[in-house]
Motif scaffolding. Structure first.
Motif, PDB file in Angstrom:
ATOM      1  N   TYR A  57       0.855  -1.177   0.000  1.00 57.50           N
ATOM      2  CA  TYR A  57       0.000   0.000   0.000  1.00 57.50           C
ATOM      3  C   TYR A  57       0.899   1.238   0.000  1.00 57.50           C
ATOM      4  O   TYR A  57       1.903   1.273   0.702  1.00 57.50           O
ATOM      5  CB  TYR A  57      -0.920   0.019   1.210  1.00 57.50           C
ATOM      6  N   SER A  58       0.512   2.262  -0.757  1.00 60.90           N
ATOM      7  CA  SER A  58       1.339   3.465  -0.854  1.00 60.90           C
ATOM      8  C   SER A  58       0.752   4.665  -0.111  1.00 60.90           C
ATOM      9  O   SER A  58       1.443   5.653   0.087  1.00 60.90           O
ATOM     10  CB  SER A  58       1.558   3.836  -2.323  1.00 60.90           C
ATOM     11  N   ARG A  59      -0.520   4.572   0.311  1.00 60.88           N
ATOM     12  CA  ARG A  59      -1.162   5.698   1.006  1.00 60.88           C
ATOM     13  C   ARG A  59      -1.976   5.206   2.206  1.00 60.88           C
ATOM     14  O   ARG A  59      -2.577   4.137   2.162  1.00 60.88           O
ATOM     15  CB  ARG A  59      -2.118   6.426   0.068  1.00 60.88           C
ATOM     16  N   MET A  60      -2.010   6.067   3.219  1.00 57.96           N
ATOM     17  CA  MET A  60      -2.835   5.815   4.405  1.00 57.96           C
ATOM     18  C   MET A  60      -3.643   7.079   4.689  1.00 57.96           C
ATOM     19  O   MET A  60      -3.093   8.179   4.669  1.00 57.96           O
ATOM     20  CB  MET A  60      -1.970   5.477   5.615  1.00 57.96           C
ATOM     21  N   SER A  61      -4.924   6.894   4.936  1.00 58.17           N
ATOM     22  CA  SER A  61      -5.783   8.007   5.354  1.00 58.17           C
ATOM     23  C   SER A  61      -6.338   7.685   6.729  1.00 58.17           C
ATOM     24  O   SER A  61      -6.805   6.573   6.971  1.00 58.17           O
ATOM     25  CB  SER A  61      -6.956   8.193   4.388  1.00 58.17           C
ATOM     26  N   LEU A  62      -6.276   8.662   7.606  1.00 55.53           N
ATOM     27  CA  LEU A  62      -6.864   8.535   8.936  1.00 55.53           C
ATOM     28  C   LEU A  62      -8.036   9.497   9.007  1.00 55.53           C
ATOM     29  O   LEU A  62      -7.901  10.673   8.678  1.00 55.53           O
ATOM     30  CB  LEU A  62      -5.851   8.899  10.016  1.00 55.53           C
ATOM     31  N   THR A  63      -9.196   8.997   9.441  1.00 54.20           N
ATOM     32  CA  THR A  63     -10.372   9.829   9.625  1.00 54.20           C
ATOM     33  C   THR A  63     -10.739   9.815  11.096  1.00 54.20           C
ATOM     34  O   THR A  63     -10.928   8.746  11.687  1.00 54.20           O
ATOM     35  CB  THR A  63     -11.557   9.323   8.780  1.00 54.20           C
ATOM     36  N   TYR A  64     -10.828  11.018  11.666  1.00 54.64           N
ATOM     37  CA  TYR A  64     -11.206  11.179  13.075  1.00 54.64           C
ATOM     38  C   TYR A  64     -12.696  11.504  13.119  1.00 54.64           C
ATOM     39  O   TYR A  64     -13.104  12.587  12.717  1.00 54.64           O
ATOM     40  CB  TYR A  64     -10.396  12.315  13.710  1.00 54.64           C
ATOM     41  N   PRO A  65     -13.537  10.574  13.607  1.00 49.69           N
ATOM     42  CA  PRO A  65     -14.982  10.818  13.619  1.00 49.69           C
ATOM     43  C   PRO A  65     -15.428  11.831  14.666  1.00 49.69           C
ATOM     44  O   PRO A  65     -16.513  12.397  14.572  1.00 49.69           O
ATOM     45  CB  PRO A  65     -15.570   9.441  13.911  1.00 49.69           C
ATOM     46  N   GLY A  66     -14.589  12.067  15.647  1.00 50.01           N
ATOM     47  CA  GLY A  66     -14.941  13.004  16.724  1.00 50.01           C
ATOM     48  C   GLY A  66     -13.778  13.923  17.004  1.00 50.01           C
ATOM     49  O   GLY A  66     -13.211  14.536  16.107  1.00 50.01           O
ATOM     50  N   VAL A  67     -13.404  13.980  18.262  1.00 51.53           N
ATOM     51  CA  VAL A  67     -12.297  14.838  18.675  1.00 51.53           C
ATOM     52  C   VAL A  67     -11.002  14.337  18.029  1.00 51.53           C
ATOM     53  O   VAL A  67     -10.856  13.146  17.745  1.00 51.53           O
ATOM     54  CB  VAL A  67     -12.221  14.884  20.221  1.00 51.53           C
TER      55      VAL A  67
END
Length: 153
Positions: free
Chosen positions: A128-138
């Protein structure tokens, strides 16, 4: 004359020691950390900053230089050539008043991996060449709701 003989002997001994150390290190078989215990070339791998490859890791270090950001408690629900998704926690040091005295805080996060491509170091593997992190709250100070990171090659 005696001083130069001692200096020469010390230099020769240091050179021999350096040669032995280098030869031993390069001749050593791969360690378990370098061997893909849970990987095969048919599925993409996640490469960390120490060039270890894993599939569905429980933890992943994001800030390799100082260890101030880490993903932990990862639960993967998808892992395929088209992408991978997981939920877990991002442990981030607030570095207040400075990083060595800072406090780690846990933030729930959704992780998405994509951009599967051949790994330059081991072309028999897709990584894998990319990572996305999504913060649903704080989320940590200064972070956007979605943070994108290129991954190691």
């Amino acid at each position: 004359m005696r001083g130069s003989l001692v200096g020469t002997a010390v230099t020769l001994a240091a050179g021999a020691l350096l040669t032995a150390t280098t030869t031993t290190a390069t001749a050593s078989p791969p360690t378990d950390a370098m061997t893909p215990a849970r990987t095969s070339s048919s599925q993409p791998v996640l490469v960390d900053c120490l060039w270890h490859r894993t599939v569905r890791p429980d933890d992943f270090l994001l800030a390799c230089g100082d260890g101030n950001s880490r993903l932990t408690g990862l639960h993967w629900d998808k892992w395929s050539p088209h992408g991978a998704t997981a939920v877990g926690l991002n442990l981030v040091n607030d570095c207040k008043p400075y990083c060595a005295a800072g406090t780690f805080h846990a933030y729930p996060v959704t992780i998405r991996l994509d951009g599967s491509q051949r790994w330059k170091k081991h072309p028999e593997f897709q990584r894998y060449s990319r990572m996305s992190l999504t913060y649903p709250g704080v989320r940590p100070d200064g972070y956007k709701q979605v943070m994108d990171y290129p991954l190691w090659d």
